[in-house]
Design an enzyme around this catalytic site. Structure first.
Site, PDB file in Angstrom:
ATOM      1  N   ALA A   1      14.184  13.435 -40.938  1.00 36.16           N
ATOM      2  CA  ALA A   1      14.076  12.274 -41.825  1.00 36.16           C
ATOM      3  C   ALA A   1      13.983  12.719 -43.287  1.00 36.16           C
ATOM      4  O   ALA A   1      14.673  12.174 -44.157  1.00 36.16           O
ATOM      5  CB  ALA A   1      12.852  11.443 -41.459  1.00 36.16           C
ATOM      6  N   LYS A  47      30.032  13.887 -28.503  1.00 36.25           N
ATOM      7  CA  LYS A  47      29.417  12.966 -27.544  1.00 36.25           C
ATOM      8  C   LYS A  47      30.253  11.694 -27.457  1.00 36.25           C
ATOM      9  O   LYS A  47      30.476  11.019 -28.466  1.00 36.25           O
ATOM     10  CB  LYS A  47      27.986  12.635 -28.030  1.00 36.25           C
ATOM     11  CG  LYS A  47      27.286  11.586 -27.194  1.00 36.25           C
ATOM     12  CD  LYS A  47      25.863  11.330 -27.664  1.00 36.25           C
ATOM     13  CE  LYS A  47      25.260  10.130 -26.977  1.00 36.25           C
ATOM     14  NZ  LYS A  47      23.962   9.731 -27.520  1.00 36.25           N
TER      15      LYS A  47
HETATM   16  P1  FAD Z   1       8.972  15.262 -38.008  1.00 34.60           P
HETATM   17  O1  FAD Z   1      10.094  16.028 -37.395  1.00 34.60           O
HETATM   18  O2  FAD Z   1       7.675  15.233 -37.281  1.00 34.60           O
HETATM   19  O3  FAD Z   1       8.740  15.864 -39.451  1.00 34.60           O
HETATM   20  C1  FAD Z   1       7.548  15.610 -40.151  1.00 34.60           C
HETATM   21  C2  FAD Z   1       7.503  16.473 -41.390  1.00 34.60           C
HETATM   22  O4  FAD Z   1       6.345  16.125 -42.139  1.00 34.60           O
HETATM   23  C3  FAD Z   1       7.423  17.963 -41.110  1.00 34.60           C
HETATM   24  O5  FAD Z   1       8.215  18.666 -42.028  1.00 34.60           O
HETATM   25  C4  FAD Z   1       5.950  18.270 -41.370  1.00 34.60           C
HETATM   26  O6  FAD Z   1       5.751  19.594 -41.774  1.00 34.60           O
HETATM   27  C5  FAD Z   1       5.668  17.303 -42.510  1.00 34.60           C
HETATM   28  N1  FAD Z   1       4.257  17.004 -42.684  1.00 34.60           N
HETATM   29  C6  FAD Z   1       3.434  16.293 -41.856  1.00 34.60           C
HETATM   30  N2  FAD Z   1       2.182  16.275 -42.383  1.00 34.60           N
HETATM   31  C7  FAD Z   1       2.247  16.962 -43.544  1.00 34.60           C
HETATM   32  C8  FAD Z   1       1.287  17.324 -44.527  1.00 34.60           C
HETATM   33  N3  FAD Z   1       0.008  16.974 -44.434  1.00 34.60           N
HETATM   34  N4  FAD Z   1       1.692  18.055 -45.566  1.00 34.60           N
HETATM   35  C9  FAD Z   1       2.976  18.453 -45.707  1.00 34.60           C
HETATM   36  N5  FAD Z   1       3.927  18.151 -44.797  1.00 34.60           N
HETATM   37  C10 FAD Z   1       3.555  17.427 -43.738  1.00 34.60           C
HETATM   38  N6  FAD Z   1      16.323  10.871 -32.237  1.00 34.60           N
HETATM   39  C11 FAD Z   1      17.648  10.752 -32.065  1.00 34.60           C
HETATM   40  O7  FAD Z   1      18.317  10.159 -32.909  1.00 34.60           O
HETATM   41  N7  FAD Z   1      18.255  11.282 -30.970  1.00 34.60           N
HETATM   42  C12 FAD Z   1      17.558  11.889 -29.989  1.00 34.60           C
HETATM   43  O8  FAD Z   1      18.159  12.383 -29.031  1.00 34.60           O
HETATM   44  C13 FAD Z   1      16.149  11.970 -30.111  1.00 34.60           C
HETATM   45  N8  FAD Z   1      15.399  12.540 -29.155  1.00 34.60           N
HETATM   46  C14 FAD Z   1      14.033  12.549 -29.302  1.00 34.60           C
HETATM   47  C15 FAD Z   1      13.231  13.003 -28.255  1.00 34.60           C
HETATM   48  C16 FAD Z   1      11.847  12.956 -28.374  1.00 34.60           C
HETATM   49  C17 FAD Z   1      10.993  13.404 -27.237  1.00 34.60           C
HETATM   50  C18 FAD Z   1      11.250  12.510 -29.576  1.00 34.60           C
HETATM   51  C19 FAD Z   1       9.753  12.500 -29.737  1.00 34.60           C
HETATM   52  C20 FAD Z   1      12.043  12.072 -30.623  1.00 34.60           C
HETATM   53  C21 FAD Z   1      13.430  12.063 -30.482  1.00 34.60           C
HETATM   54  N9  FAD Z   1      14.228  11.563 -31.485  1.00 34.60           N
HETATM   55  C22 FAD Z   1      15.566  11.450 -31.300  1.00 34.60           C
HETATM   56  C23 FAD Z   1      13.643  11.168 -32.755  1.00 34.60           C
HETATM   57  C24 FAD Z   1      13.874  12.261 -33.781  1.00 34.60           C
HETATM   58  O9  FAD Z   1      13.380  13.492 -33.301  1.00 34.60           O
HETATM   59  C25 FAD Z   1      13.176  11.909 -35.071  1.00 34.60           C
HETATM   60  O10 FAD Z   1      13.516  10.619 -35.448  1.00 34.60           O
HETATM   61  C26 FAD Z   1      13.606  12.844 -36.165  1.00 34.60           C
HETATM   62  O11 FAD Z   1      13.438  14.177 -35.791  1.00 34.60           O
HETATM   63  C27 FAD Z   1      12.836  12.584 -37.429  1.00 34.60           C
HETATM   64  O12 FAD Z   1      11.549  13.057 -37.336  1.00 34.60           O
HETATM   65  P2  FAD Z   1      10.722  13.040 -38.683  1.00 34.60           P
HETATM   66  O13 FAD Z   1      11.433  13.854 -39.687  1.00 34.60           O
HETATM   67  O14 FAD Z   1      10.400  11.639 -39.002  1.00 34.60           O
HETATM   68  O15 FAD Z   1       9.353  13.733 -38.261  1.00 34.60           O
END
Ligand code: FAD
Length: 506
Positions: free
Chosen positions: A19, A81
């Site tokens: 994200a 895909k």
């Molecule tokens: P995260 O990957 O958790 O990143 C969070 C970030 O915030 C990290 O960089 C972390 O270091 C940082 N952070 C947190 N707290 C702090 C702090 N205090 N200080 C500094 N940095 C901090 N989506 C799809 O589209 N297709 C799929 O096939 C799919 N499969 C999935 C399977 C599972 C089991 C899960 C749980 C999710 C899946 N998703 C899928 C969803 C997808 O993984 C997420 O939407 C995507 O990876 C985005 O995650 P994110 O960046 O929001 O969060």
């Protein structure tokens, strides 16, 4: 005339998972050098690291931010895909395919599906509608080629998306974003300061004491929602009564010789298992409901059904399905898992990120931070979440499985009225009731209704009024054209090796 407000000069993104880096790359592309973009991430905290399957609109996103497809697939060790194969969802021993593309091809004034349904209910066709899907014809043969633009050709009737390695994806976007001027700061955010009068976020403080100020903050901190929830308390709408899975065990395994151009989702007693083939490994996971299976048993089930040797220790991820009550609150917008999560069944999370970003760019505020913009962003995003939610619930609700508690619960559960209305239309006369802004268009709903064995009582009336149309003959021609087109295509593995080979593949 001016109201004293000025264009934004500083945006801070907290989080460097998919994200965070998708947001950074797209915002840098949109605002250019006129506004500083700083991304803070903590390697010690890490990312979710799964999220390997996508849906076709990701191609528009990539194009929009100037990503070349071959480079992208190569650098993320990705694959193509064509859809998702659902195994054992309706009942054990049954499977169907949700394709990215239409069924058949237009040959009369009514949609192909209407003719198909008419013939099917008349007993003139016995096979599944999958037999008229170009995606499925390619997928089951292990073939891939790009669709053709000429709409008279059967090769124009399909679409595609990608599978990729989420870690490599974030790295790829990081390089792109930094080249576009985004500043990355490594470190854990330990404090957030807010303006006394209205609670707007002013700055975040890192462990090393650095203070990072900004006018607009994007919360990409994952499930915890460091800014949107822990600081602003935007609230969370829990959807576990409709989407009860709350855990996933994930593990990569050795790849197989044939890299299948589709995701497989196999229903299990307490959830479902994904299989996502990449060029260098296969991703696997068991998404399950902790009320109906222990973590130990879920891990054992997963490890016992891999099709190659595991390449890492299995990892558990915990989540609560639902959405943030406000995605945009004051000067903070939640994008990614901080905004909500509806489980990965139809690979919609990265899509929601992509549309969150594009919506934010369209509604980008100035220093006045008009609450009307936040209101509109929240209205559109809520509607999008709810439309996707209903489509996901359909998979669980429309099951005839009675062999395990999860499935008995799901088939008996109350569902949103919006979904019940759609099912009623389909069941009664095969009609598809869809909103024009629906992410999943009619073929997707047809795939899941029929795949989950909801059979309409009658076909849409218009098909039986089309006299003199040689339907059976046309259908045979379409099926033949599909087989001929597939026969000429390269295998998916050959296509990858020629067009976008990953150095990690060998
Ligand atoms: P995260 O990957 O958790 O990143 C969070 C970030 O915030 C990290 O960089 C972390 O270091 C940082 N952070 C947190 N707290 C702090 C702090 N205090 N200080 C500094 N940095 C901090 N989506 C799809 O589209 N297709 C799929 O096939 C799919 N499969 C999935 C399977 C599972 C089991 C899960 C749980 C999710 C899946 N998703 C899928 C969803 C997808 O993984 C997420 O939407 C995507 O990876 C985005 O995650 P994110 O960046 O929001 O969060």
């Amino acid at each position: 005339m001016t109201d004293g407000n000025s264009p934004l000069k500083s945006i801070v993104i907290v989080g460097g998972g998919s994200a965070g880096w998708m947001t950074a790359a797209a915002l840098a592309d949109a605002v250019g050098q006129s506004c500083s973009i700083t991304l803070v991430e903590s390697e010690a905290i890490g990312t979710v690291g799964v999220g390997e399957a996508t849906i076709p609109p990701i191609r528009n996103f990539n194009q929009r931010i100037g990503i070349d497809e071959a480079t992208f697939v190569k650098e993320t060790a990705g694959s193509y895909k064509l859809g998702i194969q659902f195994v054992d969802w309706s009942r054990i021993g049954h499977s169907y395919f949700h394709p990215f593309g239409q069924y058949g091809a237009e040959f009369d004034k009514v949609p192909f599906y209407h003719h198909w349904m008419h013939e099917f209910l008349d007993g003139k066709i016995s096979g599944p509608i999958d037999d008229f899907s170009m995606c499925w014809a390619m997928a089951k043969a292990g073939k891939f080629a790009h669709p053709q633009a000429d709409r008279r050709k059967i090769q124009s009737t399909f679409d595609y998306a990608y599978h990729f390695d989420a870690g490599l994806y974030a790295g790829f976007l990081r390089r792109l974003s930094e080249a576009r001027g985004v500043t990355r700061l490594e470190g854990r955010v330990v404090a957030v300061s807010q303006r006394a009068e209205d609670g707007f976020i002013e700055s975040v403080t890192l462990e090393n004491g650095a203070v990072v100020s900004g006018e607009l903050f994007i919360d990409c901190s994952g499930f915890r929602g460091l800014l949107i929830e822990e600081t602003l308390k935007a609230g969370y709408e829990n959807w576990q009564h409709w989407l009860p899975c709350d855990r996933a065990i994930a593990v990569p395994c050795e790849k197989q010789a044939e890299i299948t151009p589709y995701t497989r989702s196999t229903a299990k007693s307490a959830g479902w298992q994904w299989r996502i083939p990449l060029q260098h490994r296969t991703g696997n996971g068991y998404v399950h409901c902790s009320e109906f299976i222990s973590e130990e048993d879920a891990t054992e089930t997963l490890m016992g059904s891999l099709d190659g040797a595991p390449l890492a220790e299995p990892r558990t991820l915990r989540f609560v399905t639902g959405r943030r009550r406000k995605f945009w609150d004051r000067n903070c917008v939640a994008i990614g898992l901080s905004a909500g999560f509806m489980e990965p069944l139809e690979s919609t999370s990265l899509h929601l990120i992509q549309y969150g970003i594009l919506r934010l760019i369209a509604l980008l505020p100035d220093s006045g931070m008009s609450p009307l913009l936040a209101q509109e962003y929240n209205r559109q995003t809520t509607a999008e979440y709810e439309r996707i939610r209903d489509f996901l619930i359909l998979h669980y609700k429309a099951t005839t499985r009675n062999d395990a508690e999860l499935w008995r619960y799901c088939s008996a559960m109350e569902i949103p009225d919006s979904l019940q209305y759609k099912i009623d239309h389909f069941r009664s006369h095969g009609m598809l009731v869809s909103d024009e802004r629906e992410l999943f268009a009619n073929p997707s709903w047809i795939a899941v209704y029929l795949g989950q064995e909801i059979v309409p009582q009658r076909a849409p009336a218009i098909a039986s009024m089309r006299e003199g149309v040689p339907v059976a003959e046309r259908m045979q021609m379409i099926a033949r054209a599909m087989q001929e087109a597939v026969a000429e295509m390269p295998t998916h593995a050959d296509f990858l090796a020629r067009y976008c080979p990953s150095p990690l593949a060998s």
